[in-house]
Design a protein around this motif. Structure first.
Motif, mmCIF file in Angstrom:
data_model
loop_
_atom_site.group_PDB
_atom_site.id
_atom_site.type_symbol
_atom_site.label_atom_id
_atom_site.label_comp_id
_atom_site.label_asym_id
_atom_site.label_seq_id
_atom_site.Cartn_x
_atom_site.Cartn_y
_atom_site.Cartn_z
ATOM 1 N N LEU A 91 0.865 -1.172 0.000
ATOM 2 C CA LEU A 91 0.000 0.000 0.000
ATOM 3 C C LEU A 91 0.906 1.228 0.000
ATOM 4 O O LEU A 91 1.836 1.316 0.801
ATOM 5 N N VAL A 92 0.636 2.159 -0.908
ATOM 6 C CA VAL A 92 1.513 3.310 -1.079
ATOM 7 C C VAL A 92 0.674 4.573 -1.179
ATOM 8 O O VAL A 92 -0.336 4.605 -1.896
ATOM 9 N N GLN A 93 1.095 5.583 -0.481
ATOM 10 C CA GLN A 93 0.415 6.874 -0.532
ATOM 11 C C GLN A 93 0.614 7.525 -1.892
ATOM 12 O O GLN A 93 1.721 7.544 -2.438
ATOM 13 N N GLY A 94 -0.443 8.059 -2.482
ATOM 14 C CA GLY A 94 -0.346 8.715 -3.767
ATOM 15 C C GLY A 94 0.559 9.926 -3.725
ATOM 16 O O GLY A 94 0.644 10.633 -2.720
ATOM 17 N N GLY A 95 1.250 10.164 -4.830
ATOM 18 C CA GLY A 95 2.105 11.325 -4.937
ATOM 19 C C GLY A 95 3.555 11.086 -4.603
ATOM 20 O O GLY A 95 4.381 11.997 -4.736
ATOM 21 N N ASP A 290 -10.388 2.528 -7.646
ATOM 22 C CA ASP A 290 -10.510 3.432 -8.785
ATOM 23 C C ASP A 290 -9.214 3.410 -9.597
ATOM 24 O O ASP A 290 -8.167 3.839 -9.111
ATOM 25 N N PRO A 291 -9.259 2.906 -10.850
ATOM 26 C CA PRO A 291 -8.030 2.834 -11.658
ATOM 27 C C PRO A 291 -7.507 4.202 -12.080
ATOM 28 O O PRO A 291 -6.360 4.320 -12.523
ATOM 29 N N ASP A 292 -8.324 5.238 -11.954
ATOM 30 C CA ASP A 292 -7.896 6.573 -12.368
ATOM 31 C C ASP A 292 -7.226 7.354 -11.235
ATOM 32 O O ASP A 292 -6.601 8.385 -11.490
ATOM 33 N N ALA A 293 -7.368 6.882 -9.996
ATOM 34 C CA ALA A 293 -6.807 7.609 -8.851
ATOM 35 C C ALA A 293 -5.426 7.065 -8.500
ATOM 36 O O ALA A 293 -5.182 6.582 -7.397
ATOM 37 N N THR A 294 -4.524 7.118 -9.479
ATOM 38 C CA THR A 294 -3.172 6.583 -9.272
ATOM 39 C C THR A 294 -2.147 7.529 -9.889
ATOM 40 O O THR A 294 -2.481 8.340 -10.752
ATOM 41 N N ASP A 295 -0.906 7.408 -9.429
ATOM 42 C CA ASP A 295 0.182 8.152 -10.064
ATOM 43 C C ASP A 295 1.217 7.206 -10.659
ATOM 44 O O ASP A 295 2.336 7.600 -10.951
ATOM 45 N N LEU A 296 0.807 5.940 -10.839
ATOM 46 C CA LEU A 296 1.635 4.933 -11.495
ATOM 47 C C LEU A 296 0.823 4.296 -12.619
ATOM 48 O O LEU A 296 -0.412 4.286 -12.559
ATOM 49 N N PRO A 297 1.470 3.741 -13.635
ATOM 50 C CA PRO A 297 0.712 3.045 -14.685
ATOM 51 C C PRO A 297 -0.098 1.894 -14.092
ATOM 52 O O PRO A 297 0.379 1.165 -13.218
ATOM 53 N N VAL A 298 -1.319 1.736 -14.557
ATOM 54 C CA VAL A 298 -2.180 0.643 -14.092
ATOM 55 C C VAL A 298 -1.851 -0.611 -14.892
ATOM 56 O O VAL A 298 -1.677 -0.559 -16.109
#
Length: 433
Positions: A91-95, A290-298
């Motif tokens: 689990l990783v915090q976004g950003g 949510d696949p759109d709420a990421t900062d890494l490629p899905v």
């Protein structure tokens, strides 16, 4: 039953060999089976990350996949362990992800808002984050996502802050120190369900600091979203909180190594849906994952899951069976394509082989007939009939299916006919066939 099995093998033994060979080839060429054990960088015990990781551990155990939990200081260490290959999922915090992380890692989707909570003792009189510059503020240990986010926001408010405003306490320890008056404020990047967050929301003499400029901060910090803790959402009866509180929040995401087996990815996304789809104090049910709420490629596997849901096989079979069939079908299709024409061709080929065992004797029979009819003396024709008797005996030893017995007895009748013909017809010199 034994006779039927023998007849089946007589007809279809080439197909049986092809099927067995195809099965062996499929097992050799199919993708490797998914691992039975994965390592999960889970954060610190007592934290929301660790609690969620334990839920993943229980869900995957139901599919006979063992999840080994790794205690860490938080998101920064989780990313490092993933990059170094010491963890498979985290689990990783976004950003927090860098361009280098994007080359090695894949996201399985955003899971929940992780608000940046700043709790302050009322006696400090601080109502804005910038007013904590000279206060005793805990922002978590080195290597935690909370600390990085807190420092980024400190830089938004008057640059570098003194060490006193960067205390390393976190989680339950920071909450207890704040309640005991050993700290003036404490910051947490955590789920609303975190036990220490719930404790501080109800603690007397301690208030949750609003971020009145949450929208502006979300524009300046792309990893942040502006969210609102609605009035009464924590406790309707106690009217807690007593008014809407604007907050900023990154989105925690589930991150895996790029080489993670697709079947395990699907299993993790399935577990994520079960754990996070019910919503929270900050999001309606169905918002996450949510696949759109990421900062890494899905990952591609996650994209397929979000588009189509669980695979057809996973809906009706256990994980192990579904995974085996999913890996085998790509090779099974060409094998079946090859078998279909063979299945159609096998019966005609079998009939030809059986009848050939019978009809091949007609060559000898015609030769004996020609020789017998050309013999000038009775003694010579008797010798031919002896050969016909031997031929009859050999034919009698033929083993053919019952359905072809009429052809066999027709041949034997023809042998008798030729014997009669040889003994009762005049010799015809020069006859030959």
């Amino acid at each position: 039953m034994i006779t039927a099995a023998k007849d089946f093998l007589k007809i279809y033994w080439p197909l049986v060999l092809v099927a067995i060979g195809g099965l062996v080839l499929t097992l050799m060429l199919m993708d490797p089976a998914p691992p039975k054990t994965i390592r999960f960088a889970a954060g610190a015990p007592g934290g929301a990350y660790y609690a969620y990781a334990e839920r993943y551990q229980r869900l995957l155990a139901e599919e006979d996949v063992t999840v080994e939990l790794i205690q860490t200081a938080g998101s920064v260490e989780n990313l490092r362990l993933l990059d170094e290959g010491q963890a498979d999922v985290a689990l990783v915090q976004g950003g927090l992800a860098t361009r280098g992380d994007a080359e090695k890692l894949r996201s399985l989707g955003g899971l929940f808002h992780e608000p940046f909570w700043v709790f302050v003792r009322d006696e400090t009189g601080a109502t804005q984050y910038g007013q904590l510059r000279n206060k005793r503020l805990a922002i978590g240990p080195v290597g935690s996502g909370t600390r990085l986010l807190a420092i980024e926001l400190q830089e938004e408010f008057d640059g570098v802050w003194p060490d006193a405003a960067r205390n390393t306490l976190s989680g339950t320890a920071a909450a207890e120190a704040l309640i005991a008056g050993q700290l003036d404020a404490a910051a947490f990047s955590a789920s609303p369900d975190a036990p220490y967050v719930q404790t501080l929301l109800r603690a007397p003499g301690i208030s949750l600091m609003p971020f009145e400029r949450a929208e502006a901060l979300s524009r300046r910090q792309p990893a942040l979203a502006a969210v609102t803790l609605l009035r009464g959402v924590v406790d309707i009866g106690a009217d807690l909180p007593a008014h809407d509180i604007p907050l900023v929040a990154p989105v925690a995401q589930l991150v895996v190594d790029k080489s993670m087996h697709p079947a395990i990815e699907a299993l993790l996304v399935d577990a994520a849906a079960a754990v996070h789809q019910d919503g929270s104090l900050l999001a309606r049910a169905g918002t996450f994952p949510d696949p759109d709420a990421t900062d890494l490629p899905v990952s591609r596997q996650a994209e397929r899951y979000y588009e189509n849901g669980p695979s057809f096989l996973r809906r009706y079979f256990s994980f192990d069976v579904a995974n085996f069939l999913d890996r085998a079908w790509i090779l099974a299709i060409p094998l079946l394509t090859l078998l279909f024409p063979l299945v159609r061709a096998a019966p005609p080929i079998y009939r030809w082989r059986v009848r050939r065992k019978i009809y091949i004797w007609y060559k000898d029979l015609r030769d004996l007939e020609a020789r017998g009819r050309s013999m000038p003396t009775k003694e010579e024709r008797v010798a031919i009939t002896d050969e016909l008797e031997d031929l009859q005996a050999e034919i009698g030893e033929l083993d053919v299916p019952l359905s072809y017995t009429d052809d066999l007895y027709r041949l034997r009748n023809h042998v008798e006919f030729v014997k009669h013909l040889v003994m009762n017809t005049r010799p015809t010199p020069g006859l030959g066939i």
